[in-house]
Design a protein around this motif. Structure first.
Motif, PDB file in Angstrom:
ATOM      1  N   LEU A 174       4.051   1.609   2.283  1.00  0.00           N
ATOM      2  CA  LEU A 174       5.047   2.666   2.089  1.00  0.00           C
ATOM      3  C   LEU A 174       4.346   3.962   2.440  1.00  0.00           C
ATOM      4  O   LEU A 174       3.386   4.359   1.766  1.00  0.00           O
ATOM      5  CB  LEU A 174       5.483   2.720   0.626  1.00  0.00           C
ATOM      6  N   VAL A 175       4.828   4.600   3.497  1.00  0.00           N
ATOM      7  CA  VAL A 175       4.098   5.775   4.010  1.00  0.00           C
ATOM      8  C   VAL A 175       5.079   6.918   4.257  1.00  0.00           C
ATOM      9  O   VAL A 175       6.292   6.699   4.314  1.00  0.00           O
ATOM     10  CB  VAL A 175       3.380   5.418   5.333  1.00  0.00           C
ATOM     11  N   PRO A 176       4.581   8.143   4.425  1.00  0.00           N
ATOM     12  CA  PRO A 176       5.492   9.244   4.758  1.00  0.00           C
ATOM     13  C   PRO A 176       6.262   8.952   6.046  1.00  0.00           C
ATOM     14  O   PRO A 176       5.679   8.407   6.991  1.00  0.00           O
ATOM     15  CB  PRO A 176       4.542  10.436   4.940  1.00  0.00           C
ATOM     16  N   ASP A 221      11.906  10.875   2.424  1.00  0.00           N
ATOM     17  CA  ASP A 221      10.474  11.192   2.595  1.00  0.00           C
ATOM     18  C   ASP A 221       9.607  10.047   3.104  1.00  0.00           C
ATOM     19  O   ASP A 221       8.625  10.272   3.792  1.00  0.00           O
ATOM     20  CB  ASP A 221       9.898  11.656   1.242  1.00  0.00           C
ATOM     21  N   HIS A 222       9.986   8.808   2.719  1.00  0.00           N
ATOM     22  CA  HIS A 222       9.071   7.694   3.029  1.00  0.00           C
ATOM     23  C   HIS A 222       9.734   6.615   3.870  1.00  0.00           C
ATOM     24  O   HIS A 222      10.965   6.596   4.018  1.00  0.00           O
ATOM     25  CB  HIS A 222       8.561   7.073   1.716  1.00  0.00           C
ATOM     26  N   MET A 223       8.930   5.724   4.387  1.00  0.00           N
ATOM     27  CA  MET A 223       9.443   4.530   5.078  1.00  0.00           C
ATOM     28  C   MET A 223       8.511   3.356   4.790  1.00  0.00           C
ATOM     29  O   MET A 223       7.328   3.554   4.482  1.00  0.00           O
ATOM     30  CB  MET A 223       9.556   4.765   6.584  1.00  0.00           C
ATOM     31  N   LEU A 224       9.079   2.163   4.877  1.00  0.00           N
ATOM     32  CA  LEU A 224       8.267   0.958   4.713  1.00  0.00           C
ATOM     33  C   LEU A 224       7.901   0.465   6.112  1.00  0.00           C
ATOM     34  O   LEU A 224       8.756   0.405   6.988  1.00  0.00           O
ATOM     35  CB  LEU A 224       9.059  -0.133   3.995  1.00  0.00           C
ATOM     36  N   VAL A 225       6.647   0.117   6.293  1.00  0.00           N
ATOM     37  CA  VAL A 225       6.197  -0.403   7.598  1.00  0.00           C
ATOM     38  C   VAL A 225       5.414  -1.689   7.358  1.00  0.00           C
ATOM     39  O   VAL A 225       4.541  -1.730   6.483  1.00  0.00           O
ATOM     40  CB  VAL A 225       5.295   0.623   8.330  1.00  0.00           C
ATOM     41  N   ILE A 228       0.881  -1.181   0.000  1.00  0.00           N
ATOM     42  CA  ILE A 228       0.000   0.000   0.000  1.00  0.00           C
ATOM     43  C   ILE A 228       0.914   1.225   0.000  1.00  0.00           C
ATOM     44  O   ILE A 228       1.855   1.300   0.792  1.00  0.00           O
ATOM     45  CB  ILE A 228      -0.897  -0.007   1.249  1.00  0.00           C
ATOM     46  N   VAL A 229       0.669   2.159  -0.904  1.00  0.00           N
ATOM     47  CA  VAL A 229       1.553   3.328  -0.998  1.00  0.00           C
ATOM     48  C   VAL A 229       0.779   4.605  -0.684  1.00  0.00           C
ATOM     49  O   VAL A 229      -0.269   4.870  -1.260  1.00  0.00           O
ATOM     50  CB  VAL A 229       2.182   3.432  -2.415  1.00  0.00           C
ATOM     51  N   ARG A 230       1.323   5.354   0.265  1.00  0.00           N
ATOM     52  CA  ARG A 230       0.748   6.681   0.578  1.00  0.00           C
ATOM     53  C   ARG A 230       1.910   7.684   0.527  1.00  0.00           C
ATOM     54  O   ARG A 230       2.835   7.600   1.344  1.00  0.00           O
ATOM     55  CB  ARG A 230       0.100   6.655   1.969  1.00  0.00           C
ATOM     56  N   LYS A 231       1.878   8.547  -0.485  1.00  0.00           N
ATOM     57  CA  LYS A 231       3.040   9.423  -0.711  1.00  0.00           C
ATOM     58  C   LYS A 231       2.925  10.740   0.061  1.00  0.00           C
ATOM     59  O   LYS A 231       1.816  11.175   0.377  1.00  0.00           O
ATOM     60  CB  LYS A 231       3.159   9.749  -2.200  1.00  0.00           C
ATOM     61  N   VAL A 232       4.094  11.365   0.293  1.00  0.00           N
ATOM     62  CA  VAL A 232       4.092  12.686   0.953  1.00  0.00           C
ATOM     63  C   VAL A 232       3.455  13.713   0.007  1.00  0.00           C
ATOM     64  O   VAL A 232       3.506  13.556  -1.217  1.00  0.00           O
ATOM     65  CB  VAL A 232       5.523  13.167   1.301  1.00  0.00           C
ATOM     66  N   ARG A 233       2.874  14.753   0.600  1.00  0.00           N
ATOM     67  CA  ARG A 233       2.314  15.808  -0.267  1.00  0.00           C
ATOM     68  C   ARG A 233       3.441  16.694  -0.778  1.00  0.00           C
ATOM     69  O   ARG A 233       3.439  17.159  -1.887  1.00  0.00           O
ATOM     70  CB  ARG A 233       1.281  16.630   0.526  1.00  0.00           C
ATOM     71  N   LYS A 234       4.423  16.920   0.092  1.00  0.00           N
ATOM     72  CA  LYS A 234       5.542  17.779  -0.316  1.00  0.00           C
ATOM     73  C   LYS A 234       6.840  17.154   0.197  1.00  0.00           C
ATOM     74  O   LYS A 234       6.939  16.838   1.390  1.00  0.00           O
ATOM     75  CB  LYS A 234       5.336  19.174   0.310  1.00  0.00           C
TER      76      LYS A 234
END
Ligand code: COI
Length: 354
Positions: free
Chosen positions: A50-52, A33-37, A8-14
């Motif tokens: 993959l989240v901010p 910017d991101h990390m895997l959890v 599941i991927v949630r990207k940073v806005r900036k």
């Protein structure tokens, strides 16, 4: 499992990348910017995400905080000559993570979660991989017991995280190291070979004392006789004595360093005689007295190859000569860098190009 689709991927806005001064990278300061959890509970690993990069919210009873079930890896991604990205020796790092986790009675994240999570994270944060000489993207996979329960027991819940951050040189100058005979890092039958958090926490006090006395790191000796060299601070250690590359043999009290392993292979291929064996402080002193020791250095993922210019043994400072570009240490370091950045062929299959 079709993992790439499953993450599941949630990207940073900036992106925060503009806050980084890539000409002044300091180890441990920046995170990408991101990390895997990925969590383990109800007897299975859940869907990786993959989240901010963000703080964690944990119960004060989280098991890892009390009983130390916490294990990590340290890896690096490099910007190659052609602009591509290479993550170095992923297989060997995963193998070591598994060994560490097994020693600490912890759940092992599936290989495909580790490998694909790593690839997807670095792909997503590819702009964070520096191109400057000697710089890289440091990658920190780790697993900790996340179960909220303060009874002393093996946890039933774990969290696996991979974060990364751009880094430069770990040690800015050659090191002064003190042979440690009073405190120990690891004993036979202990956790020394595992990359578990407690090994590092337990090393802080003796290292702090050594620092107060003007040294950068300690050179650990064995727990039984305080006589044989083991490793130094954050890295394995190597010596050039009488033209041979000598390094303590692996044991249950020494970390199986990936850089150590790589340098040994490269040295052997150059025709250098390599000895992996016990090395006593007496042997070191005698090598200094007879001018046979020409090089001493640390080898580690973070430290890469770290020159040692002074070894303190029982009150005596023994100095190493100045290292030229022709020293074995510098030649091996250059060759390693050339392989990782694609300047020479990767005949060992160490590179994982993404
Ligand atoms: C590494 O070399 O990657 C390490 O883990 C050593 C240190 C930064 C803890």
């Amino acid at each position: 499992m079709q993992l790439t689709q499953d993450i599941i991927v949630r990207k940073v806005r900036k992106s925060r990348i503009s806050e980084v001064d890539f000409s002044k990278l300091e180890f441990g300061k920046y995170t990408s910017d991101h990390m895997l959890v990925c969590d383990y509970y109800d007897g299975e690993w859940q869907t990786p995400q993959l989240v901010p990069f963000a703080n964690l919210s944990l119960s004060p009873t989280t098991l890892a905080l009390h009983y130390g079930q916490s294990v990590f890896e340290g890896m690096k991604a490099f910007r190659m000559k052609d602009g591509a990205i290479n993550i170095f020796r992923t297989e060997k790092h995963y193998e070591r993570l598994v060994k560490s986790l097994e020693r600490m009675c912890m759940q092992v994240p599936p290989k495909e979660v580790f490998m694909e999570g790593l690839m997807e994270l670095v792909k997503l944060d590819n702009a964070w991989v520096p191109g400057e000489a000697g710089a890289s993207l440091y990658i920190r996979p780790f697993v900790f017991a996340s179960e909220a329960k303060y009874g002393v027991k093996v946890a039933d819940e774990y969290r696996f995280i991979i974060f990364s951050g751009p880094v430069g040189t770990y040690y800015a100058k050659p090191l002064r190291v003190k042979v440690e005979r009073e405190f120990i890092r690891a004993a036979k039958g202990g956790t020394g070979y595992a990359k578990c958090a407690g090994n590092y926490g337990g090393a802080f006090y003796p290292t702090q004392l050594a620092r107060e006395n003007g040294f950068d790191q300690v050179l650990w000796t064995d727990a039984r006789e305080n006589k044989y060299i083991e490793e130094s601070g954050t890295m394995n250690v190597m010596f050039v004595i009488d033209g041979k590359l000598i390094t303590p043999a692996l044991s249950d009290s020494i970390l199986d360093g990936v850089t150590r392993d790589s340098l040994i292979q490269l040295a052997k291929e150059r025709g250098v005689e390599v000895e992996e064996r016990r090395i006593s402080t007496d042997e070191l002193e005698s090598a200094f007295r007879n001018n046979l020791i020409t090089e001493a250095f640390g080898a580690g993922t973070a430290a890469v190859v770290a020159p040692i210019n002074l070894i303190h043994i029982d009150g005596v400072d023994y100095k190493l000569p100045f290292y030229t570009v022709n020293s074995l240490m510098n030649q091996l370091k250059q060759q390693l860098e050339d392989i990782r950045t694609g300047r020479v062929a990767d005949v060992h299959g160490w590179n994982c190009k993404i």
